[in-house]
Design a protein around this motif. Structure first.
Motif, PDB file in Angstrom:
ATOM      1  N   LEU A  86     117.892  92.975  18.661  1.00  0.00           N
ATOM      2  CA  LEU A  86     117.859  92.558  17.263  1.00  0.00           C
ATOM      3  C   LEU A  86     116.725  93.243  16.516  1.00  0.00           C
ATOM      4  O   LEU A  86     116.898  93.705  15.389  1.00  0.00           O
ATOM      5  N   ALA A  87     115.562  93.336  17.141  1.00  0.00           N
ATOM      6  CA  ALA A  87     114.402  93.946  16.476  1.00  0.00           C
ATOM      7  C   ALA A  87     114.631  95.437  16.214  1.00  0.00           C
ATOM      8  O   ALA A  87     114.225  95.957  15.173  1.00  0.00           O
ATOM      9  N   GLY A  88     115.280  96.121  17.137  1.00  0.00           N
ATOM     10  CA  GLY A  88     115.493  97.556  16.998  1.00  0.00           C
ATOM     11  C   GLY A  88     116.752  97.926  16.223  1.00  0.00           C
ATOM     12  O   GLY A  88     116.997  99.102  15.964  1.00  0.00           O
ATOM     13  N   ASN A  89     117.547  96.927  15.840  1.00  0.00           N
ATOM     14  CA  ASN A  89     118.797  97.195  15.132  1.00  0.00           C
ATOM     15  C   ASN A  89     118.520  97.687  13.721  1.00  0.00           C
ATOM     16  O   ASN A  89     117.668  97.145  13.026  1.00  0.00           O
ATOM     17  N   GLU A  90     119.245  98.729  13.304  1.00  0.00           N
ATOM     18  CA  GLU A  90     119.049  99.285  11.969  1.00  0.00           C
ATOM     19  C   GLU A  90     120.248  99.093  11.060  1.00  0.00           C
ATOM     20  O   GLU A  90     120.220  99.491   9.904  1.00  0.00           O
ATOM     21  N   THR A  91     121.319  98.459  11.560  1.00  0.00           N
ATOM     22  CA  THR A  91     122.524  98.304  10.750  1.00  0.00           C
ATOM     23  C   THR A  91     122.581  96.965  10.021  1.00  0.00           C
ATOM     24  O   THR A  91     123.315  96.840   9.049  1.00  0.00           O
ATOM     25  N   LEU A  92     121.830  95.978  10.488  1.00  0.00           N
ATOM     26  CA  LEU A  92     121.857  94.651   9.856  1.00  0.00           C
ATOM     27  C   LEU A  92     120.718  94.521   8.850  1.00  0.00           C
ATOM     28  O   LEU A  92     119.608  94.985   9.105  1.00  0.00           O
ATOM     29  N   PRO A  93     120.958  93.858   7.709  1.00  0.00           N
ATOM     30  CA  PRO A  93     119.881  93.619   6.734  1.00  0.00           C
ATOM     31  C   PRO A  93     118.807  92.687   7.315  1.00  0.00           C
ATOM     32  O   PRO A  93     119.076  91.900   8.220  1.00  0.00           O
ATOM     33  N   GLU A  94     117.614  92.779   6.763  1.00  0.00           N
ATOM     34  CA  GLU A  94     116.482  91.988   7.271  1.00  0.00           C
ATOM     35  C   GLU A  94     116.734  90.485   7.170  1.00  0.00           C
ATOM     36  O   GLU A  94     116.357  89.739   8.072  1.00  0.00           O
ATOM     37  N   ASP A  95     117.357  90.026   6.066  1.00  0.00           N
ATOM     38  CA  ASP A  95     117.582  88.581   5.926  1.00  0.00           C
ATOM     39  C   ASP A  95     118.553  88.076   6.993  1.00  0.00           C
ATOM     40  O   ASP A  95     118.404  86.971   7.509  1.00  0.00           O
ATOM     41  N   VAL A  96     119.543  88.881   7.354  1.00  0.00           N
ATOM     42  CA  VAL A  96     120.489  88.501   8.411  1.00  0.00           C
ATOM     43  C   VAL A  96     119.769  88.466   9.759  1.00  0.00           C
ATOM     44  O   VAL A  96     119.970  87.552  10.555  1.00  0.00           O
ATOM     45  N   LYS A  97     118.889  89.439   9.993  1.00  0.00           N
ATOM     46  CA  LYS A  97     118.119  89.467  11.241  1.00  0.00           C
ATOM     47  C   LYS A  97     117.241  88.226  11.362  1.00  0.00           C
ATOM     48  O   LYS A  97     117.141  87.623  12.441  1.00  0.00           O
ATOM     49  N   THR A  98     116.612  87.837  10.261  1.00  0.00           N
ATOM     50  CA  THR A  98     115.735  86.664  10.270  1.00  0.00           C
ATOM     51  C   THR A  98     116.525  85.404  10.598  1.00  0.00           C
ATOM     52  O   THR A  98     116.107  84.595  11.423  1.00  0.00           O
ATOM     53  N   ARG A  99     117.675  85.239   9.930  1.00  0.00           N
ATOM     54  CA  ARG A  99     118.504  84.059  10.198  1.00  0.00           C
ATOM     55  C   ARG A  99     119.055  84.096  11.618  1.00  0.00           C
ATOM     56  O   ARG A  99     119.141  83.056  12.280  1.00  0.00           O
ATOM     57  N   ALA A 100     119.418  85.275  12.120  1.00  0.00           N
ATOM     58  CA  ALA A 100     119.933  85.397  13.489  1.00  0.00           C
ATOM     59  C   ALA A 100     118.853  85.021  14.501  1.00  0.00           C
ATOM     60  O   ALA A 100     119.141  84.355  15.494  1.00  0.00           O
ATOM     61  N   ALA A 101     117.623  85.426  14.237  1.00  0.00           N
ATOM     62  CA  ALA A 101     116.516  85.078  15.141  1.00  0.00           C
ATOM     63  C   ALA A 101     116.320  83.569  15.181  1.00  0.00           C
ATOM     64  O   ALA A 101     116.087  82.986  16.251  1.00  0.00           O
ATOM     65  N   SER A 105     115.881  79.791  21.631  1.00  0.00           N
ATOM     66  CA  SER A 105     115.272  80.156  22.918  1.00  0.00           C
ATOM     67  C   SER A 105     115.963  81.352  23.563  1.00  0.00           C
ATOM     68  O   SER A 105     115.465  81.895  24.541  1.00  0.00           O
ATOM     69  N   ARG A 106     117.096  81.773  23.027  1.00  0.00           N
ATOM     70  CA  ARG A 106     117.778  82.953  23.573  1.00  0.00           C
ATOM     71  C   ARG A 106     117.157  84.252  23.075  1.00  0.00           C
ATOM     72  O   ARG A 106     117.527  85.322  23.519  1.00  0.00           O
ATOM     73  N   LEU A 107     116.192  84.152  22.168  1.00  0.00           N
ATOM     74  CA  LEU A 107     115.501  85.332  21.647  1.00  0.00           C
ATOM     75  C   LEU A 107     114.243  85.570  22.481  1.00  0.00           C
ATOM     76  O   LEU A 107     113.421  84.667  22.648  1.00  0.00           O
ATOM     77  N   THR A 108     114.085  86.790  22.988  1.00  0.00           N
ATOM     78  CA  THR A 108     112.913  87.115  23.805  1.00  0.00           C
ATOM     79  C   THR A 108     111.751  87.527  22.901  1.00  0.00           C
ATOM     80  O   THR A 108     111.935  87.770  21.711  1.00  0.00           O
ATOM     81  N   LEU A 109     110.572  87.621  23.494  1.00  0.00           N
ATOM     82  CA  LEU A 109     109.403  88.068  22.738  1.00  0.00           C
ATOM     83  C   LEU A 109     109.560  89.513  22.273  1.00  0.00           C
ATOM     84  O   LEU A 109     108.970  89.924  21.283  1.00  0.00           O
ATOM     85  N   GLY A 110     110.372  90.281  22.985  1.00  0.00           N
ATOM     86  CA  GLY A 110     110.624  91.675  22.624  1.00  0.00           C
ATOM     87  C   GLY A 110     111.657  91.831  21.519  1.00  0.00           C
ATOM     88  O   GLY A 110     111.988  92.945  21.145  1.00  0.00           O
ATOM     89  N   GLY A 111     112.200  90.721  21.016  1.00  0.00           N
ATOM     90  CA  GLY A 111     113.167  90.777  19.924  1.00  0.00           C
ATOM     91  C   GLY A 111     114.598  90.999  20.367  1.00  0.00           C
ATOM     92  O   GLY A 111     115.417  91.479  19.602  1.00  0.00           O
ATOM     93  N   GLU A 112     114.923  90.637  21.602  1.00  0.00           N
ATOM     94  CA  GLU A 112     116.286  90.766  22.099  1.00  0.00           C
ATOM     95  C   GLU A 112     116.936  89.397  22.189  1.00  0.00           C
ATOM     96  O   GLU A 112     116.297  88.431  22.597  1.00  0.00           O
ATOM     97  N   ILE A 113     118.213  89.345  21.816  1.00  0.00           N
ATOM     98  CA  ILE A 113     119.003  88.130  22.012  1.00  0.00           C
ATOM     99  C   ILE A 113     119.696  88.274  23.358  1.00  0.00           C
ATOM    100  O   ILE A 113     120.389  89.261  23.600  1.00  0.00           O
ATOM    101  N   VAL A 114     119.498  87.300  24.247  1.00  0.00           N
ATOM    102  CA  VAL A 114     120.078  87.341  25.585  1.00  0.00           C
ATOM    103  C   VAL A 114     121.114  86.231  25.705  1.00  0.00           C
ATOM    104  O   VAL A 114     120.793  85.051  25.540  1.00  0.00           O
TER     105      VAL A 114
END
Length: 153
Positions: A55-70, A75-84
């Motif tokens: 999620l953190a490295g994704n460049e196709t999604l807008p920032e507001d969508v990334k924030t809401r997705a996080a 708890s499925r979001l890692t410290l590195g910004g990955e959704i597992v």
């Protein structure tokens, strides 16, 4: 045969909504052994899928969508910004791959929905009156618990 498959992992872009998509390069799959029943097969075959979306490295999604997705990932979001996401509901790898991808896409679709802004409202005159009446009644009940003054006993 035209060479096209129904496998969403085969395409380089995976559609989230009509306009939004994610790149296959942002996804990583690991196959692990599933827990639970499965007979002799369960200890030999890695059918469960652990899908990671960067999620953190994704460049196709807008920032507001990334924030809401996080926030939705929790708890499925890692410290590195990955959704597992882990999928082990089914007995085959393919079904588990599809399940994990569909769950990720559902999460991202929910993240695209903007929350309605809350409009501040004032309490109505009737609700204020009811609240004060209830407070007065409660005060009267508490007052009756006190010592009686007219008895010499």
């Amino acid at each position: 045969m035209s060479g096209e498959t129904d496998d969403p992992f085969a395409a380089s872009k995976i559609a989230v909504t009509g306009r939004l998509f994610i790149l296959k390069d942002d996804l990583t799959e690991d196959f692990i052994r599933a827990s639970g029943p499965g007979g002799q097969n369960v200890n030999k075959v890695s059918t469960a899928v652990q899908l990671r979306f960067d999620l953190a490295g994704n460049e196709t999604l807008p920032e507001d969508v990334k924030t809401r997705a996080a926030r939705l990932a929790g708890s499925r979001l890692t410290l590195g910004g990955e959704i597992v996401l882990q999928a082990d509901r089914f007995r085959t790898r393919e079904r588990n791959r599809e399940d994990a991808l569909e769950r990720l896409l559902d999460l991202l679709r929910k993240a695209t929905e903007k929350p309605k802004p809350r409009k501040a409202t004032k309490p109505t005159l009737g609700s204020k009156k009811r609240r004060l009446d209830a407070k007065k009644q409660r005060g009267q009940i508490k007052k009756m618990r006190g010592r009686s003054s007219g008895y010499d006993g």
